[in-house]
Design an enzyme around this catalytic site. Structure first.
Site, mmCIF file in Angstrom:
data_model
loop_
_atom_site.group_PDB
_atom_site.id
_atom_site.type_symbol
_atom_site.label_atom_id
_atom_site.label_comp_id
_atom_site.label_asym_id
_atom_site.label_seq_id
_atom_site.Cartn_x
_atom_site.Cartn_y
_atom_site.Cartn_z
ATOM 1 N N ASP A 28 0.856 -1.311 -0.033
ATOM 2 C CA ASP A 28 -0.038 0.091 -0.061
ATOM 3 C C ASP A 28 0.920 1.079 -0.139
ATOM 4 O OD1 ASP A 28 0.988 -0.101 2.465
ATOM 5 O OD2 ASP A 28 -0.889 -0.653 3.377
ATOM 6 N N HIS B 14 -7.236 -4.524 10.202
ATOM 7 C CA HIS B 14 -6.895 -4.416 8.683
ATOM 8 C C HIS B 14 -5.684 -4.834 8.130
ATOM 9 C CE1 HIS B 14 -4.778 -0.136 9.748
ATOM 10 N NE2 HIS B 14 -3.930 -1.117 9.058
ATOM 11 N N ASN C 186 -7.510 -2.389 14.150
ATOM 12 C CA ASN C 186 -9.054 -2.746 13.890
ATOM 13 C C ASN C 186 -9.197 -4.140 12.966
ATOM 14 O OD1 ASN C 186 -8.106 -1.922 11.186
ATOM 15 N ND2 ASN C 186 -9.291 -0.150 11.643
ATOM 16 N N GLU D 223 -9.506 -1.658 5.054
ATOM 17 C CA GLU D 223 -10.103 -1.360 6.548
ATOM 18 C C GLU D 223 -11.522 -2.245 6.441
ATOM 19 O OE1 GLU D 223 -8.434 0.350 8.606
ATOM 20 O OE2 GLU D 223 -8.156 2.354 8.037
HETATM 21 N N1 LIG Z 1 -0.894 0.034 6.076
HETATM 22 C C1 LIG Z 1 -0.195 -0.230 7.407
HETATM 23 C C2 LIG Z 1 -0.283 -1.828 7.453
HETATM 24 O O1 LIG Z 1 0.017 -2.515 6.483
HETATM 25 C C3 LIG Z 1 0.175 -2.141 8.821
HETATM 26 O O2 LIG Z 1 0.012 -3.708 8.970
HETATM 27 C C4 LIG Z 1 -0.458 -1.485 10.038
HETATM 28 C C5 LIG Z 1 -0.030 -1.930 11.413
HETATM 29 O O3 LIG Z 1 1.359 -1.075 11.569
HETATM 30 P P1 LIG Z 1 2.290 -1.587 12.866
HETATM 31 O O4 LIG Z 1 3.121 -2.772 12.576
HETATM 32 O O5 LIG Z 1 3.119 -0.367 12.863
HETATM 33 O O6 LIG Z 1 1.338 -1.811 14.101
HETATM 34 O O7 LIG Z 1 -0.187 -0.166 9.716
HETATM 35 C C6 LIG Z 1 -0.517 0.365 8.633
HETATM 36 O O8 LIG Z 1 -1.677 0.901 8.574
#
Ligand SMILES: N[C@@H]1[C@@H](O)[C@H](O)[C@@H](COP(=O)(O)O)O[C@@H]1O
Length: 264
Positions: free
Chosen positions: A67, A138, A136, A143
């Site tokens: 992404d 995702h 959440n 989402e």
């Molecule tokens: N788009 C990214 C996701 O790909 C990632 O998995 C998520 C969790 O991030 P973290 O690993 O910092 O908790 O954050 C972002 O929203």
């Protein structure tokens, strides 16, 4: 779904690193799906050191990132392209032309999403897709309410995700509310999926992903449909699982079987 529960976040990173090294050893021209966020950072550090010690090479590999923020250019310090250059690509032997991150500044972002899907198909599909997990539920920026068969497209971020990721932006700095993300269908097409989750703040999402119903309300629950999904958790992220002892038991059985099969 293979569920691996390890004592610490460091163990999770080490386990994930070994899977990547095995993948690249067996198939040096692997197509890798990569993720951003804080969770994969330790894994990327280990891969960099393995590459520097010539235990692994990315010279023939291709990568596709999940992404990107819509509206941030590649040289913006909060863009995911910038993140990947800084935390992985600049320190390994991958060819720059073999790294793809959705273009957050494409003149026609809708067309760019279709081109991204085409690029993945032209590369032969993703062999191993790395995922983190949003609080959440995702995956990528899919989402809650994302279509379970969705493809790469523009997605609106929830206020909760914007708040979670605000820590990366300076106070008052523009923070995008839109993203380009691989769809859940795109992720499910990967031959293998490796999801890493660490820390107590992921425990609720982990429970919903593994033990909740298959539902668009928890996009990660779609991994229940995947034939080769490995979920690697530290103790804190696994803490809310009702059947935790059963998952530990299965994994011990898995390891014993592997040992028997390899004649050790
Ligand atoms: N788009 C990214 C996701 O790909 C990632 O998995 C998520 C969790 O991030 P973290 O690993 O910092 O908790 O954050 C972002 O929203």
């Amino acid at each position: 779904m293979q569920i691996v529960i390890l004592p610490t976040a460091e163990d999770v990173a080490e386990y994930g690193t070994q899977l990547f090294i095995r993948q690249l050893t067996e198939k040096p021209q692997s197509v890798l799906g990569l993720a951003t966020g804080s969770t994969p950072l330790a894994l990327y550090r280990l891969l960099i050191s393995a590459c520097q010690q010539q235990e692994v090479s990315f010279a023939k590999a291709k990568t596709f990132n999940l992404d990107e923020y819509l509206g941030l250019s590649a040289d913006h310090p909060q863009s995911y392209r910038y993140f990947m250059q800084q935390h992985l690509f600049d320190a390994i032997d991958i060819l720059p032309a073999n790294t793809a991150v959705p273009d957050g500044c494409a003149a026609d972002p809708v067309a760019a999403c279709q081109q991204f899907e085409q690029q993945i198909a032209d590369a032969g599909g993703i062999d191993l897709q790395l995922l983190g997990l949003g609080r959440n539920g995702h995956i990528g920026f899919n989402e809650p309410s994302s279509g379970l068969r969705s493809r790469t497209r523009i997605k609106t971020l929830t206020p909760a995700t914007i708040a979670d990721n605000a820590r990366f932006f300076a106070p008052g700095e523009y923070q995008p509310h839109l993203s380009i993300t691989m769809g859940i269908g795109t992720i499910l097409d990967a031959r293998k999926v490796l999801l890493l989750a660490t820390g107590a703040n992921k425990a609720g999402a982990v429970k919903a992903m593994i033990e909740g119903p298959l539902t668009a309300s928890c996009p990660a629950s779609a991994l229940q449909l995947h034939q080769q999904a490995v979920v690697v958790l530290d103790e804190a992220a696994a803490a809310e699982l009702a059947d935790i002892e059963f998952y530990r038991h299965i994994e011990r059985e898995n390891q014993a079987l592997l040992k028997r099969l390899s004649g050790r």
